[in-house]
Every structure is written in structure tokens, then in C-alpha cells.
Design an enzyme around this catalytic site. Structure first.
Site, PDB file in Angstrom:
ATOM      1  N   LYS A 258       0.828  -1.197   0.000  1.00  0.00           N
ATOM      2  CA  LYS A 258       0.000   0.000   0.000  1.00  0.00           C
ATOM      3  C   LYS A 258       0.871   1.260   0.000  1.00  0.00           C
ATOM      4  CE  LYS A 258      -3.822  -1.936   2.720  1.00  0.00           C
ATOM      5  NZ  LYS A 258      -4.895  -1.697   1.740  1.00  0.00           N
ATOM      6  N   ARG A 332     -10.592 -11.193   0.836  1.00  0.00           N
ATOM      7  CA  ARG A 332     -11.464 -12.184   0.194  1.00  0.00           C
ATOM      8  C   ARG A 332     -10.861 -13.588   0.248  1.00  0.00           C
ATOM      9  NH1 ARG A 332     -11.322  -8.896  -5.302  1.00  0.00           N
ATOM     10  NH2 ARG A 332     -11.092  -7.290  -3.708  1.00  0.00           N
TER      11      ARG A 332
END
Length: 483
Positions: A258, A332
Site C-alpha cells: 500500500k 477475500r
């Protein structure tokens, strides 16, 4: 670390008489002039009373708080604003307990909302060596309307769940790793009759084939955990609601790292798991007649020589394989393992997952509304209605069939990040692991965190979704019905 957990909340109780010598709080409705409820004779300066929801003023030893048009949202805002004003006054040597004089025709929904706002509106989480400042300790709601004690008791459960969710998410990640989160779940469940918590370690995860959780957690020296909370309900023939929460205790993005800006907020990337833990504890505290299992796959997504890579193919619980394309879409992957585990082992009547999953939902819905995806219209309606009852907003998003084929991979069964609208394609990926069970996916990437005060929310983790899950369990009977 000096941040006592759980964070102390304002105690809200019900009584039918005023206490001698205790300062009072009066409620006011907008008007010209504003209409003040019981105790209006104590108002010193009527011009200083607006009645607007959340507007507060000190009137001698008493206080006046506006409740606006009297909606549940107005009452919740009033409770939160009042407590914040009283906290500030307490820091200046003000009183720490008050009697709130309610109108004779006050509705249960209003009392519930006011209690919730008052209990959590002044929430404060701070790691410090300093002694905490004086705070308001209790409010006593004075009314002779019958049944309000039960209403307040249930609202306090919702408040405690919200606060627990905030506590877990706000805890810094140098303290909070997967093992800490598991221990916190065990501690929160301690003393709740009938509630069980089982914690599985990385060896169990490897033996059982939880490839998603192991891949995501493989880059950290602090190994993953799988937390399972079980509330058996109160009878034999009860529906089974399974809740799954993303428990990423810190998210660097892994090799797909990130940007530095905002990464510090990733301590709250387990807000979905926090909501599930808090909700199951709240459900059990109320002794609800529904069987509930909460699953929290917990891992830390880090960068190291053992981190998983874009291009890897991982095998989930149950055997489905996934082509990894972005290690920053880790949520996920851990949810997929837990969903498959639930379908194969728990025979759920209904399956709901909660996660800070995609930045796309923040773009779509902003920071105060959660995204709701569902394979069942009645379940979707029940989730939305449950949120509305407890002051949490949801907006249903589509699961278009024309995008479902994009989830397929050339080198594995499915691919992690299909092209297209990010929130929708993430949900379509998760759908692959839900079988035929009625399923809802709640993406709380927006409302799980706040950077300013509004309503009962304060900056930091919000505890969003815990109340919705409790309300869902409260009204849950059987699939295809709305309680």
C-alpha cells in the site's frame, strides 16, 4: 499499554422518580419558542433553547437537549451530543450523574435510540500514561411508561457491542496480532453462559487446508488463527445463522504494498471480525432463541521473504483453487476459506460475511453507508431493515450475471481480482464459496472508520455492523421470512 478494555461506557438506567440533589436534563422540541418537556419551569433562558436535535444548553444546574422532530435518529443524536457536552463539563468539575426527564408519551424506539447514543456517543480510546479525565458515569431516565427497563437493557447490549467492536479495531497492531484477537474473543465471551469459543492455530489450519488464511498470514512472524464462537440457542429446533468476519489485524498490502499515506489506519482492517465477535457476544447475552456461529479468520498481511506473491495459485478449504493477482486483496482470500468451512461443516440456514473489503465501496457509497450484496431478496430486506432499526445504513448492490464469468481463471478455478467494478467483482468472487446457502456480503470499508464526530460516532473505529447483526438475529426465524 494504558487503554483499559473494555472502554467504560456511560451507564443508562430507568427509574420512575427523580433523585434529590441530582441535576436534571430536560428535552426540548423545535418551535417558536421551543417546547420543553417535564421540568420546563427550570429553564432559565428560553431564548437559549432551540430544540434542534443534539443542541444542548446549560440552564442553572439543569441541562436542556433538543430532540428535533423526535425520530429515532434525532433521539440518538441527542443522547450522544448530550453526553459529549456533559463529559466536557465534568472535566471542569461538573457533575457525573444526571436524571433525564422524559415526556409522558415517549416511545420505546426513542428511548432505545437515546440510550444507545448516550452510552457510546462519548466513547474515548486513547493509549496514554496520563490518568483519564473525569467523565459522566451514569444517566437515569425518569419515566413511568411501562416496559422501558427492558428497552434500555436491550439498547445497552447494542451499545456494549458497538463499543467492543471499536475497542478491538482501535487497538494498535503492535499489541493486536491474530493471537491477541483470539484471546480478546475468549475474554469477551467469558462469563456469558452457554457461549463457547474455540481457537485454532496455524498447525490446525495447515492440516485442514486453509490455504487462503495461510497464504495471507505467511509473510508475518505472528501466525494466523481461526476463531469460532458458538451460541447454541435455547432449544433443539432453531435456525442456524453463521456470521463470518474478516480479521486482518494489520494490512501492509503484502508484496502489492500500500502507499504510506493511510497505511496506519490498517489496524482497523479487522473491523468485520470485530463486529462478528461483538455481535455473537451480544446475541448470547440476550439469550436469543437462534443458533449462531461466528467465524473470524485472523491473519497479518506482511512483506517478507515468505510472503505470498502475485501469480501464486492457492488451494482453499474444500479444494477450490485461486489465482492470486494482488496481495492487497487479501480479505477475500481468508473469507473464502471461512465461507467454505461454514458451508461444508455447519449446515447454516443463512450465511452473512462482514468485511472492510474494497475501497470501491467508499467511492460508491461514501463513508456512512455499508454495501449490501445478497443472493436472497428476503435476506437482503431483513439485513437492511435490521440496520434501519439500530441506526446503521445499508444500500443493496447488484450481483450481475454478466460479470460472474469474469471470476473464472485460466490457470485456477477462480481469480482473485477480476476486472470491472471492484466491490461487485469481490462479492462475485466470494459467492463462489457459498454454495446454495442464502448469503449476504456486507462491505463496510466506508463506515467502519470515521475521521470526525457525527451522531453517536467519534473519530476512529465505529463498531459498524455489530448492531445490525444482533438485530438480524433478534428477528431471524427461518430463511425467506422477515421477523
Amino acid at each position: 499499554m494504558r487503554a483499559p478494555l473494555p472502554t467504560p461506557l456511560v451507564t443508562v438506567e430507568v427509574a420512575d422518580t427523580l433523585r434529590r440533589g441530582v441535576p436534571a436534563v430536560l428535552v426540548a422540541f423545535p418551535g417558536d419558542p421551543a417546547r420543553v418537556g417535564p421540568g420546563a419551569q427550570d429553564v432559565v433562558d428560553p431564548a437559549d433553547v432551540s430544540g434542534k436535535a443534539g443542541a444542548t444548553s446549560r440552564q442553572g444546574r439543569s441541562w436542556v437537549v433538543g430532540v428535533g422532530d423526535g425520530t429515532a435518529g434525532d433521539w440518538r443524536r441527542a443522547g450522544a451530543s448530550l453526553v459529549r457536552a456533559l463529559h466536557a463539563d465534568a472535566e471542569r468539575s461538573g457533575a457525573t450523574t444526571f436524571d433525564v426527564r422524559l415526556p409522558g408519551d415517549v416511545a420505546a424506539q426513542a428511548v432505545s435510540a437515546f440510550t444507545l447514543g448516550a452510552a457510546v456517543g462519548g466513547y474515548r480510546f486513547k493509549v496514554t500514561a496520563e490518568e483519564p479525565p473525569p467523565r459522566v458515569k451514569s444517566l437515569r431516565l425518569v419515566t413511568d411508561v411501562p416496559g422501558m427497563a427492558d428497552v434500555v437493557r436491550e439498547a445497552n447490549v447494542l451499545a456494549a457491542a458497538t463499543s467492543l467492536g471499536r475497542d478491538l479495531a482501535n487497538t494498535p497492531s503492535n499489541v493486536k496480532d491474530p493471537a491477541w484477537l483470539a484471546a480478546a474473543a475468549v475474554k469477551a465471551a467469558r462469563g456469558v453462559p452457554g457461549l463457547r469459543v474455540e481457537v485454532r492455530d496455524e498447525r490446525w489450519l495447515a492440516r485442514e487446508g486453509f490455504g487462503g488464511v495461510l497464504a495471507v498470514g505467511g509473510g508475518s512472524v505472528r501466525p494466523p488463527r481461526f476463531i469460532e464462537l458458538t451460541w447454541p440457542g435455547t432449544g433443539d429446533d432453531q435456525p442456524h445463522l453463521v456470521l463470518v468476519g474478516k480479521g486482518i489485524t494489520f494490512d501492509t498490502g503484502g508484496i502489492s504494498i500500500k502507499p504510506a499515506d493511510g497505511m496506519h489506519l490498517m489496524r482497523t482492517d479487522m473491523s468485520g471480525g470485530a463486529a462478528v465477535i461483538a455481535a455473537v457476544v451480544g446475541i448470547a447475552r440476550q439469550g436469543l432463541p437462534v443458533r449462531v456461529t461466528g467465524l473470524v479468520p485472523a491473519a497479518e498481511n506482511h512483506v517478507s521473504g515468505s510472503a505470498y506473491r502475485p501469480g501464486d495459485v492457492i488451494t482453499h478449504y474444500g479444494g477450490t483453487t485461486t489465482e492470486v493477482t494482488n496481495t492487497d486483496a487479501e480479505g477475500r482470500l481468508v473469507l473464502a476459506d471461512a465461507l467454505a468451512y461454514a458451508v461444508r461443516n455447519l449446515a447454516p440456514d443463512c450465511l452473512v460475511d462482514v468485511a472492510t473489503l474494497t475501497g470501491a465501496m467508499k467511492v460508491s457509497l461514501g463513508l456512512r453507508t455499508g454495501g449490501l450484496f445478497a443472493t436472497d431478496d428476503d435476506l437482503a430486506a431483513r439485513v437492511a431493515a435490521s440496520g434501519a432499526r439500530v441506526g446503521e445504513s445499508w444500500w443493496r448492490m447488484p450481483l450481475p450475471e454478466d460479470l460472474a464469468e469474469d471470476v473464472r481463471s485460466d490457470i485456477a478455478d477462480v481469480r482473485q481480482c477480476p476486472p470491472g467494478p471492484g466491490g461487485i467483482t469481490a462479492a462475485l468472487f466470494l459467492k463462489e464459496f457459498t454454495g446454495t446457502v442464502p448469503w449476504a456480503h456486507l462491505d463496510i470499508a466506508g463506515p467502519a472508520r470515521a475521521d470526525k464526530v457525527y451522531d453517536e460516532v467519534v473519530p476512529g473505529a465505529t463498531g459498524f455492523a455489530a448492531r445490525t447483526l444482533i438485530a438480524l438475529a433478534t428477528t431471524y426465524t427461518r430463511p425467506n421470512t422477515i421477523g
